[in-house]
Design an enzyme around this catalytic site. Structure first.
Site, PDB file in Angstrom:
ATOM      1  N   CYS A 279       0.795  -1.236   0.000  1.00  0.00           N
ATOM      2  CA  CYS A 279       0.000   0.000   0.000  1.00  0.00           C
ATOM      3  C   CYS A 279       0.824   1.282   0.000  1.00  0.00           C
ATOM      4  CB  CYS A 279      -0.928  -0.014   1.202  1.00  0.00           C
ATOM      5  SG  CYS A 279      -1.965  -1.472   1.238  1.00  0.00           S
TER       6      CYS A 279
HETATM    7  C1  UGA Z   1      -1.630   0.546   5.458  1.00  0.00           C
HETATM    8  C2  UGA Z   1      -2.455   1.525   6.335  1.00  0.00           C
HETATM    9  O1  UGA Z   1      -1.962   1.507   7.662  1.00  0.00           O
HETATM   10  C3  UGA Z   1      -3.936   1.119   6.331  1.00  0.00           C
HETATM   11  O2  UGA Z   1      -4.677   2.082   7.053  1.00  0.00           O
HETATM   12  C4  UGA Z   1      -4.417   1.080   4.875  1.00  0.00           C
HETATM   13  O3  UGA Z   1      -5.770   0.698   4.786  1.00  0.00           O
HETATM   14  C5  UGA Z   1      -3.574   0.071   4.116  1.00  0.00           C
HETATM   15  O4  UGA Z   1      -2.190   0.497   4.154  1.00  0.00           O
HETATM   16  C6  UGA Z   1      -4.052   0.024   2.692  1.00  0.00           C
HETATM   17  O5  UGA Z   1      -3.919   1.016   1.977  1.00  0.00           O
HETATM   18  O6  UGA Z   1      -4.680  -0.967   2.299  1.00  0.00           O
HETATM   19  P1  UGA Z   1      -0.505  -1.824   5.830  1.00  0.00           P
HETATM   20  O7  UGA Z   1       0.233  -1.573   4.560  1.00  0.00           O
HETATM   21  O8  UGA Z   1      -1.136  -3.138   6.055  1.00  0.00           O
HETATM   22  O9  UGA Z   1      -1.690  -0.735   6.031  1.00  0.00           O
HETATM   23  O10 UGA Z   1       0.530  -1.621   6.974  1.00  0.00           O
HETATM   24  P2  UGA Z   1       0.908  -0.735   8.209  1.00  0.00           P
HETATM   25  O11 UGA Z   1       0.681  -1.541   9.423  1.00  0.00           O
HETATM   26  O12 UGA Z   1       0.370   0.626   8.203  1.00  0.00           O
HETATM   27  O13 UGA Z   1       2.457  -0.689   7.908  1.00  0.00           O
HETATM   28  C7  UGA Z   1       2.965  -0.055   6.755  1.00  0.00           C
HETATM   29  C8  UGA Z   1       4.421   0.220   6.948  1.00  0.00           C
HETATM   30  O14 UGA Z   1       4.594   1.110   8.026  1.00  0.00           O
HETATM   31  C9  UGA Z   1       5.229  -1.024   7.276  1.00  0.00           C
HETATM   32  O15 UGA Z   1       6.378  -1.085   6.473  1.00  0.00           O
HETATM   33  C10 UGA Z   1       5.563  -0.889   8.718  1.00  0.00           C
HETATM   34  O16 UGA Z   1       6.829  -1.408   9.018  1.00  0.00           O
HETATM   35  C11 UGA Z   1       5.521   0.595   8.938  1.00  0.00           C
HETATM   36  N1  UGA Z   1       4.984   0.867  10.284  1.00  0.00           N
HETATM   37  C12 UGA Z   1       3.801   0.325  10.638  1.00  0.00           C
HETATM   38  C13 UGA Z   1       5.696   1.609  11.164  1.00  0.00           C
HETATM   39  O17 UGA Z   1       6.786   2.108  10.827  1.00  0.00           O
HETATM   40  N2  UGA Z   1       5.170   1.810  12.405  1.00  0.00           N
HETATM   41  C14 UGA Z   1       3.983   1.265  12.784  1.00  0.00           C
HETATM   42  O18 UGA Z   1       3.551   1.457  13.923  1.00  0.00           O
HETATM   43  C15 UGA Z   1       3.276   0.505  11.880  1.00  0.00           C
END
Ligand code: UGA
Length: 445
Positions: A279
């Site tokens: 995403c």
């Molecule tokens: C992301 C968004 O968080 C969702 O709200 C959205 O619906 C989704 O994309 C989408 O567009 O479908 P996702 O890609 O599953 O969700 O993952 P996240 O948990 O947000 O993580 C994304 C990236 O951010 C990862 O690489 C992770 O390592 C990093 N991250 C995540 C952080 O650096 N800190 C966090 O607390 C969580």
């Protein structure tokens, strides 16, 4: 309500199953027989926490799957378009949206009653109004507004938390062309009490989705830039810096009882080895392209991507602080997926890091609790040895690199101590205490 969900990828399937759980009658449509067969047998075609259980309790009751889109449209009141929008390196590919919309249009041609079509796929602002509506009108020979409604309802589901995010939404965004569309969309969400609902037009709904992901990606790259600067200045730990920043009451408000609210946004304000997944990288890049096509420079979001593209190499820089080269070094990689709770390897920082180490002729021991099968599809190299546990992977290694914050990796310091091992530990996610091992390197230090 009777709902048809078109496309049973991660978004479509989770939405379909959850709407069934909320009491709607749902048919999930996919043109892949195998996927349909699996769903009808209550086997999830993707890994997502809680999905198998929820499938089992709904299949054969409120939920079914089918390859027959025409029939599904005729036997439902509302359709949710949730096909994939893959990124082709420059912009999102709307091929599947176009194909599915045409099929829905053809089905609507012979349907007498009013129907509502909702776009849930992530599409750039303007797609629903400028592509979906004209195609539906052309192929149905009917008029949007008069004969059918068209809405846009973005998803905010995190992989690994998708079921709980769906069942406990923080907001429901309902774009739509008119009141009737909004009313029908609101009805499928009527079981979600007390949630903020935003009623808006389709284009704004599409923009809300992109802006949400772009903001989170920006926070991560911002933290990484500060982390890299702190590391190069010396004597600063960016984690402490960000802790100081988090305590700004505008980020972590002070409640009436003087306690702090610690919002989960602060976890996006921590240095690491970069964001990945299906995403953030794709959405930010697609928005940049769309902006540029509309005469906007998109300088900030371009920087967000540039920082993120370079961030995995910060890990390699940490290796170079200690070793001239990695030739024949034994290196344990703990964590392959782009984040914990998923087997998704798409755009995972581990890909760049492992490829770089392999190029230098390192011997890799790789371990991830669930992403190894996916990783094997990417790395086809005899210098990677896939291991079954943390202990197996770290035995005899010169370096341990933590790339995904799986909770079990927090035990690494104890395992090293118990086994009298003393490798260099490079913490790509700042997940263990820096003084918990004798040779520690972390992003932002
Ligand atoms: C992301 C968004 O968080 C969702 O709200 C959205 O619906 C989704 O994309 C989408 O567009 O479908 P996702 O890609 O599953 O969700 O993952 P996240 O948990 O947000 O993580 C994304 C990236 O951010 C990862 O690489 C992770 O390592 C990093 N991250 C995540 C952080 O650096 N800190 C966090 O607390 C969580």
């Amino acid at each position: 309500m009777r709902i048809s969900v078109i496309g049973t990828g991660y978004v479509g399937l989770v939405s379909g199953v959850c709407f069934a759980e909320k009491g709607h009658e749902v048919v999930c449509v996919d043109n892949n027989d195998l996927i349909v067969e699996k769903i009808n047998s209550s086997i999830s075609p993707i890994y997502e926490k809680g999905l198998d259980e929820m499938l089992s309790s709904n299949v054969g009751k409120k939920l079914s799957a089918s390859t027959d889109l025409y029939k599904a449209i005729h036997e439902s009141d509302i359709s949710i378009l949730a096909v994939g929008t893959p990124y082709n390196g420059d912009e999102i590919d709307l091929k599947f949206v176009r194909d599915a919309t045409i099929q829905i249009g053809i089905a609507l041609r012979d349907k007498d009653s009013y129907h509502t079509v909702i776009v849930k796929s992530t599409v750039i602002p303007g797609t629903t109004d400028d592509l979906v509506i004209p195609l539906l009108e052309e192929y149905s020979n009917k008029e949007a507004g008069a004969d059918f409604g068209v809405g846009m309802n973005p998803e905010f589901l995190r992989e690994g938390e998708a079921i709980s995010d769906f069942m406990n939404p923080d907001r429901i965004v309902l774009g739509g062309i008119d009141e009737r569309t909004h009313d029908n969309m609101a009805e499928i969400y009527s079981g979600f009490i007390g949630v903020d609902i935003i009623l808006t037009n389709n284009k704004t709904a599409e923009m809300i989705k992109y802006t949400s992901n772009s903001l989170l990606a920006t926070l991560i790259s911002f933290s990484n830039e500060i982390g890299n600067l702190s590391a190069s200045l010396g004597g600063i730990d960016a984690l402490e810096v960000m802790n100081g920043v988090h305590l700004d009451k505008r980020i972590s408000p002070i409640l009436d009882d003087n306690k702090r609210l610690s919002p989960s946004i602060i976890s996006y304000l921590e240095p690491g080895c970069g964001f990945g997944g299906s995403c953030f990288p794709k959405d930010v890049k697609a928005l940049i392209t769309h902006g540029k096509n509309n005469s906007q420079k998109m300088s900030l979001l371009s920087a967000v991507i540039n920082i993120n593209d370079a961030q995995p190499y910060e890990i390699i820089n940490r290796v170079k602080r200690h070793f001239e080269n990695v030739n024949n070094l034994k290196i344990a990689i703990l964590g392959l997926a782009f984040k914990p709770g998923t087997d998704d390897m798409r755009e995972s920082p581990s890909i760049k890091i492992i490829n770089n180490l392999l190029k230098g002729n390192a011997m890799i021991n790789a371990y991830d609790p669930i992403a190894q099968d996916e990783a094997k599809k990417i790395f086809n190299n005899s210098n990677i040895n896939y291991c079954n546990s943390v202990i197996e992977s770290i035995d005899g290694t010169d370096i341990i690199i933590l790339l995904t914050s799986w909770p079990e990796f927090q035990d690494v310091p104890k395992i090293l101590k118990d086994n009298n091992l003393n490798p260099l530990v490079i913490d790509g996610r700042r997940m263990i205490q820096k003084n918990s091992v004798s040779r520690y390197e972390g992003i932002g230090i």
